[in-house]
Scaffold this motif. Structure first.
Motif, PDB file in Angstrom:
ATOM      1  N   ASP A 199      28.550 -50.398 -49.355  1.00  0.00           N
ATOM      2  CA  ASP A 199      28.213 -49.895 -50.690  1.00  0.00           C
ATOM      3  C   ASP A 199      27.056 -48.893 -50.672  1.00  0.00           C
ATOM      4  O   ASP A 199      26.266 -48.815 -51.615  1.00  0.00           O
ATOM      5  CB  ASP A 199      27.886 -51.053 -51.651  1.00  0.00           C
ATOM      6  CG  ASP A 199      29.060 -51.989 -51.847  1.00  0.00           C
ATOM      7  OD1 ASP A 199      30.210 -51.515 -51.777  1.00  0.00           O
ATOM      8  OD2 ASP A 199      28.838 -53.192 -52.065  1.00  0.00           O
TER       9      ASP A 199
ATOM     10  N   THR B  56      31.211 -53.474 -62.632  1.00  0.00           N
ATOM     11  CA  THR B  56      29.889 -52.916 -62.324  1.00  0.00           C
ATOM     12  C   THR B  56      29.834 -52.201 -60.988  1.00  0.00           C
ATOM     13  O   THR B  56      28.824 -51.562 -60.683  1.00  0.00           O
ATOM     14  CB  THR B  56      28.814 -54.018 -62.372  1.00  0.00           C
ATOM     15  OG1 THR B  56      29.212 -55.111 -61.528  1.00  0.00           O
ATOM     16  CG2 THR B  56      28.635 -54.532 -63.802  1.00  0.00           C
ATOM     17  N   HIS B  57      30.874 -52.286 -60.168  1.00  0.00           N
ATOM     18  CA  HIS B  57      30.947 -51.428 -58.985  1.00  0.00           C
ATOM     19  C   HIS B  57      31.310 -50.000 -59.382  1.00  0.00           C
ATOM     20  O   HIS B  57      31.023 -49.054 -58.650  1.00  0.00           O
ATOM     21  CB  HIS B  57      31.980 -51.954 -57.987  1.00  0.00           C
ATOM     22  CG  HIS B  57      31.517 -53.130 -57.200  1.00  0.00           C
ATOM     23  ND1 HIS B  57      30.546 -53.047 -56.236  1.00  0.00           N
ATOM     24  CD2 HIS B  57      31.884 -54.434 -57.254  1.00  0.00           C
ATOM     25  CE1 HIS B  57      30.339 -54.236 -55.706  1.00  0.00           C
ATOM     26  NE2 HIS B  57      31.140 -55.104 -56.316  1.00  0.00           N
ATOM     27  N   ASP B  58      31.943 -49.858 -60.530  1.00  0.00           N
ATOM     28  CA  ASP B  58      32.435 -48.557 -60.964  1.00  0.00           C
ATOM     29  C   ASP B  58      31.482 -47.831 -61.910  1.00  0.00           C
ATOM     30  O   ASP B  58      31.414 -46.597 -61.898  1.00  0.00           O
ATOM     31  CB  ASP B  58      33.782 -48.723 -61.687  1.00  0.00           C
ATOM     32  CG  ASP B  58      34.783 -49.515 -60.882  1.00  0.00           C
ATOM     33  OD1 ASP B  58      34.972 -49.193 -59.695  1.00  0.00           O
ATOM     34  OD2 ASP B  58      35.379 -50.471 -61.434  1.00  0.00           O
TER      35      ASP B  58
ATOM     36  N   ALA C 227      24.091 -43.755 -55.721  1.00  0.00           N
ATOM     37  CA  ALA C 227      24.409 -43.315 -57.082  1.00  0.00           C
ATOM     38  C   ALA C 227      23.539 -44.014 -58.124  1.00  0.00           C
ATOM     39  O   ALA C 227      23.178 -43.401 -59.140  1.00  0.00           O
ATOM     40  CB  ALA C 227      25.888 -43.572 -57.371  1.00  0.00           C
ATOM     41  N   PHE C 228      23.218 -45.269 -57.890  1.00  0.00           N
ATOM     42  CA  PHE C 228      22.444 -46.024 -58.874  1.00  0.00           C
ATOM     43  C   PHE C 228      20.928 -45.904 -58.676  1.00  0.00           C
ATOM     44  O   PHE C 228      20.163 -46.325 -59.544  1.00  0.00           O
ATOM     45  CB  PHE C 228      22.847 -47.498 -58.851  1.00  0.00           C
ATOM     46  CG  PHE C 228      24.180 -47.773 -59.493  1.00  0.00           C
ATOM     47  CD1 PHE C 228      24.487 -47.271 -60.748  1.00  0.00           C
ATOM     48  CD2 PHE C 228      25.130 -48.544 -58.843  1.00  0.00           C
ATOM     49  CE1 PHE C 228      25.716 -47.521 -61.340  1.00  0.00           C
ATOM     50  CE2 PHE C 228      26.358 -48.807 -59.430  1.00  0.00           C
ATOM     51  CZ  PHE C 228      26.657 -48.290 -60.679  1.00  0.00           C
TER      52      PHE C 228
ATOM     53  N   SER D 116      27.708 -48.436 -64.572  1.00  0.00           N
ATOM     54  CA  SER D 116      26.621 -49.297 -65.021  1.00  0.00           C
ATOM     55  C   SER D 116      26.988 -49.916 -66.370  1.00  0.00           C
ATOM     56  O   SER D 116      27.698 -49.305 -67.177  1.00  0.00           O
ATOM     57  CB  SER D 116      25.319 -48.506 -65.129  1.00  0.00           C
ATOM     58  OG  SER D 116      25.461 -47.428 -66.038  1.00  0.00           O
TER      59      SER D 116
ATOM     60  N   TYR E  26      18.432 -50.122 -62.630  1.00  0.00           N
ATOM     61  CA  TYR E  26      18.556 -50.469 -61.224  1.00  0.00           C
ATOM     62  C   TYR E  26      17.204 -50.368 -60.507  1.00  0.00           C
ATOM     63  O   TYR E  26      16.376 -51.254 -60.629  1.00  0.00           O
ATOM     64  CB  TYR E  26      19.644 -49.626 -60.561  1.00  0.00           C
ATOM     65  CG  TYR E  26      21.035 -50.015 -61.026  1.00  0.00           C
ATOM     66  CD1 TYR E  26      21.859 -50.819 -60.258  1.00  0.00           C
ATOM     67  CD2 TYR E  26      21.515 -49.583 -62.269  1.00  0.00           C
ATOM     68  CE1 TYR E  26      23.120 -51.193 -60.695  1.00  0.00           C
ATOM     69  CE2 TYR E  26      22.783 -49.953 -62.713  1.00  0.00           C
ATOM     70  CZ  TYR E  26      23.573 -50.760 -61.930  1.00  0.00           C
ATOM     71  OH  TYR E  26      24.813 -51.129 -62.371  1.00  0.00           O
TER      72      TYR E  26
ATOM     73  N   VAL F 173      22.787 -54.151 -54.917  1.00  0.00           N
ATOM     74  CA  VAL F 173      23.879 -53.214 -54.624  1.00  0.00           C
ATOM     75  C   VAL F 173      24.161 -53.076 -53.121  1.00  0.00           C
ATOM     76  O   VAL F 173      25.306 -53.198 -52.679  1.00  0.00           O
ATOM     77  CB  VAL F 173      23.629 -51.821 -55.248  1.00  0.00           C
ATOM     78  CG1 VAL F 173      24.799 -50.880 -54.966  1.00  0.00           C
ATOM     79  CG2 VAL F 173      23.367 -51.944 -56.747  1.00  0.00           C
TER      80      VAL F 173
ATOM     81  N   ASP G 100      27.278 -45.590 -50.884  1.00  0.00           N
ATOM     82  CA  ASP G 100      27.476 -44.551 -51.903  1.00  0.00           C
ATOM     83  C   ASP G 100      27.063 -45.073 -53.283  1.00  0.00           C
ATOM     84  O   ASP G 100      26.412 -44.356 -54.067  1.00  0.00           O
ATOM     85  CB  ASP G 100      28.934 -44.095 -51.934  1.00  0.00           C
ATOM     86  CG  ASP G 100      29.329 -43.296 -50.706  1.00  0.00           C
ATOM     87  OD1 ASP G 100      28.426 -42.889 -49.951  1.00  0.00           O
ATOM     88  OD2 ASP G 100      30.540 -43.098 -50.488  1.00  0.00           O
ATOM     89  N   GLU G 101      27.444 -46.306 -53.565  1.00  0.00           N
ATOM     90  CA  GLU G 101      27.083 -46.923 -54.840  1.00  0.00           C
ATOM     91  C   GLU G 101      25.562 -47.076 -54.948  1.00  0.00           C
ATOM     92  O   GLU G 101      24.970 -46.818 -55.999  1.00  0.00           O
ATOM     93  CB  GLU G 101      27.780 -48.284 -54.931  1.00  0.00           C
ATOM     94  CG  GLU G 101      27.626 -48.996 -56.248  1.00  0.00           C
ATOM     95  CD  GLU G 101      28.354 -50.334 -56.230  1.00  0.00           C
ATOM     96  OE1 GLU G 101      27.946 -51.213 -57.011  1.00  0.00           O
ATOM     97  OE2 GLU G 101      29.307 -50.509 -55.440  1.00  0.00           O
TER      98      GLU G 101
END
Length: 203
Positions: free
Chosen positions: A139, A56-58, A145-146, A60, A152, A124, A141-142
């Motif tokens: 995190d 789930t870091h990579d 992104a989400f 969804s 999310y 996140v 950037d993550e």
């Protein structure tokens, strides 16, 4: 319902209909200050992993082809986690060979108690804090992104999450609880075996 000291409970994350993380941890205490949990290096945990190895870091979970909770063993450090009641975060104390190595602020939804543990939703964004209280966001950037993803949070909620992180950073910089010396000298009972999942509790 409060848990007994020494009891094994499972700390879980959920994302929509998916359980994304589960970790058996030992209860140190459970009182008005919150639920304090311990997991040593070598204990079990499970995370949601797709057939291609992504987690789930990579990606969804809704974009995974065949996600499954996969058993692993906790490596690198021992961890003490405080989950205060109704808080949008937990704070972690990391130890290596018995020595305190820093804090970790995990932004998350207030936890919900279950029969055999607790469940929350990871938000996140995190903050890493050294023993001398130097901090940095993790995190980011993550998190960006989400933001806007229906599983999310939207932009308004993301701003609230970051504001909660900013509030905790002020406690770090001031050296106020939980970022004082509380628990930095913690030692587990030598009688505690490695925590493992009780039968049927992985999911």
């Amino acid at each position: 319902m409060r848990f007994e000291a020494g009891q094994i409970v499972v700390r879980r994350y959920r994302r929509g209909p998916w359980r994304t993380w589960a970790q058996p941890m030992r209860v140190v205490r459970d009182d008005d200050a919150g639920l304090l949990l311990w997991a040593p290096e070598g204990g079990e945990f499970a995370r949601l992993v797709d057939v291609d190895g992504r987690n789930t870091h990579d990606v969804s979970p809704d974009l995974m082809r065949d996600p499954k909770l996969t058993l692993h063993h906790w490596r690198g450090n021992d961890v003490l986690i405080l989950m205060p009641p109704a808080a949008g975060w937990s704070v972690w104390w990391f130890f290596r060979d018995g020595a305190f190595t820093g804090w970790y602020i995990n932004l998350e939804k207030p936890f919900v108690r279950q029969r055999d543990g607790v469940e929350t939703t990871d938000l996140v964004l995190d903050i890493v804090v050294t023993p001398d209280r130097q901090w940095e966001w993790k995190d980011t950037d993550e998190f960006a992104a989400f933001t806007g993803h229906p599983l999310y949070f939207g932009s308004a909620a993301a701003a609230e999450i970051r504001a909660e992180g900013d509030r905790l950073i002020k406690l770090v910089e001031a050296g106020e609880f939980p970022f004082d010396d509380t628990f930095t000298g913690f030692r587990p009972s030598p009688d505690w075996p490695l925590p493992r999942f009780p039968e049927g509790s992985l999911g």
